[in-house]
Design an enzyme around this catalytic site. Structure first.
Site, PDB file in Angstrom:
ATOM      1  N   SER A  67       0.782  -1.225   0.000  1.00 34.07           N
ATOM      2  CA  SER A  67       0.000   0.000   0.000  1.00 34.07           C
ATOM      3  C   SER A  67       0.818   1.281   0.000  1.00 34.07           C
ATOM      4  O   SER A  67       0.332   2.309  -0.461  1.00 34.07           O
ATOM      5  CB  SER A  67      -0.984  -0.004   1.175  1.00 34.07           C
ATOM      6  OG  SER A  67      -0.337  -0.326   2.376  1.00 34.07           O
ATOM      7  N   HIS A 112      -5.464  -3.424  -2.692  1.00 33.44           N
ATOM      8  CA  HIS A 112      -5.139  -2.474  -3.764  1.00 33.44           C
ATOM      9  C   HIS A 112      -5.036  -3.138  -5.134  1.00 33.44           C
ATOM     10  O   HIS A 112      -4.751  -2.465  -6.125  1.00 33.44           O
ATOM     11  CB  HIS A 112      -3.821  -1.751  -3.460  1.00 33.44           C
ATOM     12  CG  HIS A 112      -3.897  -0.875  -2.253  1.00 33.44           C
ATOM     13  ND1 HIS A 112      -4.447   0.383  -2.281  1.00 33.44           N
ATOM     14  CD2 HIS A 112      -3.527  -1.095  -0.969  1.00 33.44           C
ATOM     15  CE1 HIS A 112      -4.395   0.915  -1.068  1.00 33.44           C
ATOM     16  NE2 HIS A 112      -3.837   0.029  -0.246  1.00 33.44           N
ATOM     17  N   LYS A 116     -11.814   0.681  -1.555  1.00 33.28           N
ATOM     18  CA  LYS A 116     -10.861   1.201  -2.541  1.00 33.28           C
ATOM     19  C   LYS A 116     -11.510   1.168  -3.934  1.00 33.28           C
ATOM     20  O   LYS A 116     -12.437   1.926  -4.161  1.00 33.28           O
ATOM     21  CB  LYS A 116      -9.559   0.447  -2.396  1.00 33.28           C
ATOM     22  CG  LYS A 116      -8.903   0.935  -1.103  1.00 33.28           C
ATOM     23  CD  LYS A 116      -7.896   0.080  -0.462  1.00 33.28           C
ATOM     24  CE  LYS A 116      -7.503   0.727   0.860  1.00 33.28           C
ATOM     25  NZ  LYS A 116      -6.944  -0.207   1.815  1.00 33.28           N
TER      26      LYS A 116
HETATM   27  C1  LIG Z   1      -6.930  -0.325   3.232  1.00 31.05           C
HETATM   28  C2  LIG Z   1      -6.354  -1.658   3.568  1.00 31.05           C
HETATM   29  C3  LIG Z   1      -6.914  -2.456   4.561  1.00 31.05           C
HETATM   30  C4  LIG Z   1      -8.010  -1.946   5.455  1.00 31.05           C
HETATM   31  O1  LIG Z   1      -9.226  -1.949   4.815  1.00 31.05           O
HETATM   32  P1  LIG Z   1     -10.398  -1.018   5.401  1.00 31.05           P
HETATM   33  O2  LIG Z   1     -11.626  -1.551   4.790  1.00 31.05           O
HETATM   34  O3  LIG Z   1     -10.059   0.367   4.955  1.00 31.05           O
HETATM   35  O4  LIG Z   1     -10.363  -1.177   6.892  1.00 31.05           O
HETATM   36  C5  LIG Z   1      -6.407  -3.714   4.738  1.00 31.05           C
HETATM   37  N1  LIG Z   1      -5.373  -4.171   4.004  1.00 31.05           N
HETATM   38  C6  LIG Z   1      -4.772  -3.406   3.070  1.00 31.05           C
HETATM   39  C7  LIG Z   1      -3.620  -3.960   2.296  1.00 31.05           C
HETATM   40  C8  LIG Z   1      -5.241  -2.120   2.822  1.00 31.05           C
HETATM   41  O5  LIG Z   1      -4.646  -1.359   1.924  1.00 31.05           O
END
Ligand SMILES: *Cc1c(COP(=O)(O)O)cnc(C)c1O
Length: 385
Positions: A178, A206, A238
């Site tokens: 990320s 992602h 996302k």
């Molecule tokens: C954003 C993210 C999360 C968390 O997800 P949320 O739904 O925002 O709590 C978990 N793992 C990764 C790799 C992320 O980028």
């Protein structure tokens, strides 16, 4: 609060350039957003396909609130699990090629729930050093032996697997990292997990929507099968543009999570209307391939332009394109200058990244125009010296 010295702690953060404050956004999520009454170009959203404010997703959400109301009223195991949640689970299972899927209220909770449900004392978890905080926290909370291997270093992981005597071993990796944007060496992870009889968990927060012909993520991008990994996690906040998360895998895995994942059992189900909106966004994500094509051509444009300017990119082909600056205060100053020029680009600082690797984390979305990327490059050339 007596003895907590909160003021001192906050002052120290300020002096170190590590104090975080929230920007107040006055518009929907988009490539252009309004902050303090001013429109700026947004280069830090994870809404990679521009679905967070897509009319069809909004409409699906509105129509669903007429049917289901707003609150789900309860946890999934009491009376909060609606037909809308159930349908979305089936759609996600089909989309990812898995037997089953189960929804969680957030990705953070999915990761904590999965890891703590499956591992305990005497077991071992192997995590990439750059894994998302929720995966690292899950590993720590589980009480299993916690081993972090050097980022994407398969020899280092192999050594750690070799010397482990644990009965249950779980390897965990982000699909797309990320803060760096690089893609995990997933084929090698699959091989190592087979050689060492370890299970493999992939968090593709992602990757979904962005990678693979149908947007099915890192596995599809690498021509791998769903069964090559044991546990697949994806998030809806996302590329899907909604909220929540899923875990997909075998029937036995999903049933085990429903019985044992505490962050599933002891929390209110996401609103049913969010599930309906997510079903609508899943359709767009799969079928409107032009969104991915546009995104990837913008990524190429950015990388070429930044390279010509001599900016220090990281080895990423994803929508996450960080520029390494190094020093924290300098990175924050550059980010502030960019905002003055009308570009929102967040400075990512320790402890999110390791000391001296502060960076500008630029994210591209299918909503950007080629002119937007050109304008960003011009601004970067102006502020980075
Ligand atoms: C954003 C993210 C999360 C968390 O997800 P949320 O739904 O925002 O709590 C978990 N793992 C990764 C790799 C992320 O980028």
């Amino acid at each position: 609060m007596k003895n907590f010295a909160l003021r001192t702690r906050l002052e120290t953060l300020k002096q170190q350039g590590l104090y975080r404050s929230r920007r107040i956004i006055e518009s929907p999520q988009s490539s252009r957003i309004i902050i303090d009454g001013c429109e700026c170009l947004n280069f830090c959203s994870n809404d990679y396909l521009g679905l967070a404010n897509h009319p069809k997703v909004v409409q699906a959400f509105q129509a669903a609130t007429n049917i289901y109301g707003v609150g789900s009223g309860s946890a999934h195991l009491i009376c909060g699990h609606s037909v809308a949640h159930h349908n979305l689970e089936a759609e996600i299972a089909a989309f990812t090629g898995n037997e089953r899927a189960v929804l969680f209220s957030t990705g953070y909770m999915a990761n904590i729930g999965v890891i703590t449900a499956l591992l305990g004392r005497g077991d071992a978890v192997f995590e990439d050093k750059l894994n998302h905080a929720s995966l690292l926290d899950g590993g720590l909370f589980s009480g299993a032996k916690f081993k972090r291997y050097l980022h994407a270093d398969m020899q280092n992981l192999a050594n750690k697997l070799q010397t482990s005597t644990a009965q249950k071993k779980l390897i965990i990796s982000d699909g797309v990292f990320s803060m760096d944007g690089d893609i995990a060496p997933i084929k090698d992870l699959v091989k190592l997990s087979q050689q060492h009889q370890a299970a493999l968990m992939l968090d593709d927060a992602h990757g979904f929507g962005v990678l693979g012909a149908t947007g099915a993520g890192t596995l599809e991008h690498n021509a791998l099968q769903a069964t090559d990994v044991d546990i697949l996690v994806g998030t809806f906040g996302k590329a899907f543009g909604t909220a929540g998360a899923f875990v997909a895998g075998s029937e036995a895995l999903i049933e085990t999570l429903i019985q044992a994942a505490r962050t599933y059992i002891y929390t209110t189900a996401m609103p049913a209307a969010i599930a309906v909106a997510t079903s609508a966004s899943l359709k767009l994500l799969m079928h409107e391939t032009w969104r991915r094509e546009t995104l990837h051509s913008l990524i190429m444009q950015f990388k070429q332009g930044a390279t010509q300017l001599g900016l220090q990119l990281m080895p990423s082909d994803s929508a996450i394109q960080p520029i390494l600056i190094g020093e924290t205060n300098k990175t924050v100053a550059i980010s502030q200058k960019l905002l003055q020029l009308g570009f929102l680009v967040t400075a990512i600082r320790p402890p999110t990244v390791s000391p001296d690797t502060a960076r500008l984390r630029i994210t591209l979305t299918s909503q950007h125009k080629t002119q937007d990327v050109d304008a960003l490059l011009t601004a970067l050339a102006q502020v980075i010296t």
